[in-house]
Enzyme design. Sequence first.
Site, PDB file in Angstrom:
ATOM      1  N   GLU A 166      -2.030 -28.843  29.253  1.00  0.00           N
ATOM      2  CA  GLU A 166      -3.234 -29.662  29.015  1.00  0.00           C
ATOM      3  C   GLU A 166      -2.984 -30.700  27.925  1.00  0.00           C
ATOM      4  OE1 GLU A 166      -7.239 -27.716  29.284  1.00  0.00           O
ATOM      5  OE2 GLU A 166      -6.018 -25.906  29.048  1.00  0.00           O
TER       6      GLU A 166
ATOM      7  N   LYS B 265       0.826  -7.213  13.055  1.00  0.00           N
ATOM      8  CA  LYS B 265      -0.250  -6.341  12.571  1.00  0.00           C
ATOM      9  C   LYS B 265      -1.514  -6.698  13.344  1.00  0.00           C
ATOM     10  CE  LYS B 265      -2.566  -4.593   8.444  1.00  0.00           C
ATOM     11  NZ  LYS B 265      -2.678  -4.579   6.975  1.00  0.00           N
TER      12      LYS B 265
ATOM     13  N   THR C 213       0.817  -1.212   0.000  1.00  0.00           N
ATOM     14  CA  THR C 213       0.000   0.000   0.000  1.00  0.00           C
ATOM     15  C   THR C 213       0.849   1.259   0.000  1.00  0.00           C
ATOM     16  OG1 THR C 213      -1.810  -1.135   1.068  1.00  0.00           O
ATOM     17  CG2 THR C 213      -1.763   1.230   1.366  1.00  0.00           C
TER      18      THR C 213
ATOM     19  N   THR D 108       1.816  -4.172   4.418  1.00  0.00           N
ATOM     20  CA  THR D 108       1.755  -4.418   5.861  1.00  0.00           C
ATOM     21  C   THR D 108       1.147  -5.781   6.217  1.00  0.00           C
ATOM     22  OG1 THR D 108      -0.388  -3.309   6.003  1.00  0.00           O
ATOM     23  CG2 THR D 108       1.577  -1.956   6.387  1.00  0.00           C
ATOM     24  N   ASP D 109       0.410  -6.393   5.285  1.00  0.00           N
ATOM     25  CA  ASP D 109      -0.319  -7.629   5.632  1.00  0.00           C
ATOM     26  C   ASP D 109       0.603  -8.745   6.127  1.00  0.00           C
ATOM     27  OD1 ASP D 109      -2.618  -6.349   4.819  1.00  0.00           O
ATOM     28  OD2 ASP D 109      -2.950  -7.576   3.041  1.00  0.00           O
TER      29      ASP D 109
ATOM     30  N   TYR E 111      -8.283   0.840  -3.812  1.00  0.00           N
ATOM     31  CA  TYR E 111      -6.996   1.248  -4.354  1.00  0.00           C
ATOM     32  C   TYR E 111      -6.261   0.011  -4.807  1.00  0.00           C
ATOM     33  CZ  TYR E 111      -4.793  -0.474  -0.113  1.00  0.00           C
ATOM     34  OH  TYR E 111      -4.360  -1.284   0.900  1.00  0.00           O
TER      35      TYR E 111
HETATM   36  N1  ASP Z   1      -2.730  -5.502   1.222  1.00  0.00           N
HETATM   37  C1  ASP Z   1      -1.671  -4.538   1.419  1.00  0.00           C
HETATM   38  C2  ASP Z   1      -0.339  -5.272   1.450  1.00  0.00           C
HETATM   39  O1  ASP Z   1      -0.021  -5.915   2.413  1.00  0.00           O
HETATM   40  C3  ASP Z   1      -1.897  -3.757   2.655  1.00  0.00           C
HETATM   41  C4  ASP Z   1      -0.804  -2.782   3.033  1.00  0.00           C
HETATM   42  O2  ASP Z   1       0.247  -2.705   2.468  1.00  0.00           O
HETATM   43  O3  ASP Z   1      -1.067  -2.040   4.013  1.00  0.00           O
HETATM   44  O4  ASP Z   1       0.345  -5.191   0.493  1.00  0.00           O
END
Ligand code: ASP
Length: 335
Positions: A292, A171, A19, A98-99, A32
């Site tokens: 457990e 995340k 992103t 970020t994923d 996007y």
């Molecule tokens: N779907 C995107 C990715 O991980 C989200 C992001 O970058 O925030 O590439």
Amino acid sequence: MAGTSSPVPQVHVLATGGTIAGAQIQDRARGYKAAAFSVDALIAAVPQVAELARIDVEQVAAIGSQDMDDETWLKLAARTQAALDRAEIDGAVITHGTDTMEETAFFLNLVVRSEKPVVLVGAMRPATAISADGPMNLYNAVAVAAYPEARGRGVLVVANDEIHFAREVAKTNTTQVGTFRSTHRGLAGLVNGGRLHLYAPAVRRHTYRSEFSVENLTRMPRVDIVYAHAGMGRGLIDAAVEGGAEGIVIAGVGDGNIAAPAQRAAADAARQGIVVVRSSRTGGGVVERNIEVDDDRLGFVTADELNPQKARVLLMLGLTRTRDVAALQELFYTY
Ligand code: ASP
């Protein structure tokens, strides 16, 4: 607090998409497209980085990080290592979605051999959004990569003015800019407008002290994650075995528990030599052995503090070296 050292540091930027390089498809459109901008465009959007370091850039991939895969990891590890091996390079910045950033960061934390800073950076808002977070994140990431005292701390993630250790970060929110959290052992530091405040170093082994290498690998062992839930049967674990998994990470309930039928399937898998790691879907805490679940009898490994997706990374790398359950358990206490 830091400025930059003299002579001007040199930072190598490796871009993978995400992103941070994303663009709205149409003005005012809701959605996007990740990875729409090149690395040159990203750097050009933050001319102030020239005050921090000389930059050279390389586009390694152009994907949303949901599409990150073993092949791209191996390529990224090789390209990062090649950059860091150059005497004139002081540190590396990797732009990334970020994923799956926490997985890539942890993977590189285990396979890159260098004390030089490696900093992953992304953004929650695309570059064309109101108040995009990418430019400041990128500026801060370059500041961290250029800073000599960031050396030897392993791979770091920079976002929202925070510096996180690869092992600790996760995340935790689908959309908010403060999505990254390091709940167990805290932050590596803060970075405010390029000024660094570093805290205690990483507790576990990483980078230049890691035993893992992917230098001659063309593929990684297959490790599947199976998510536990109330009423779980054995089907998903059996499917992982039939699909050819060499390891299975269970995202267990609570302290890494699973319902009895699923546990029987996991024990059958372990008897066949497939390594079963119990982690937790709770998002926090240590999965203890033999509470457990009788791990000793069933031949299971526990993930210590690692979340399921990071336990998967460590198990994949562990399986490149051994299938011995005790040795693999030791890796989970070491990294
Ligand atoms: N779907 C995107 C990715 O991980 C989200 C992001 O970058 O925030 O590439």
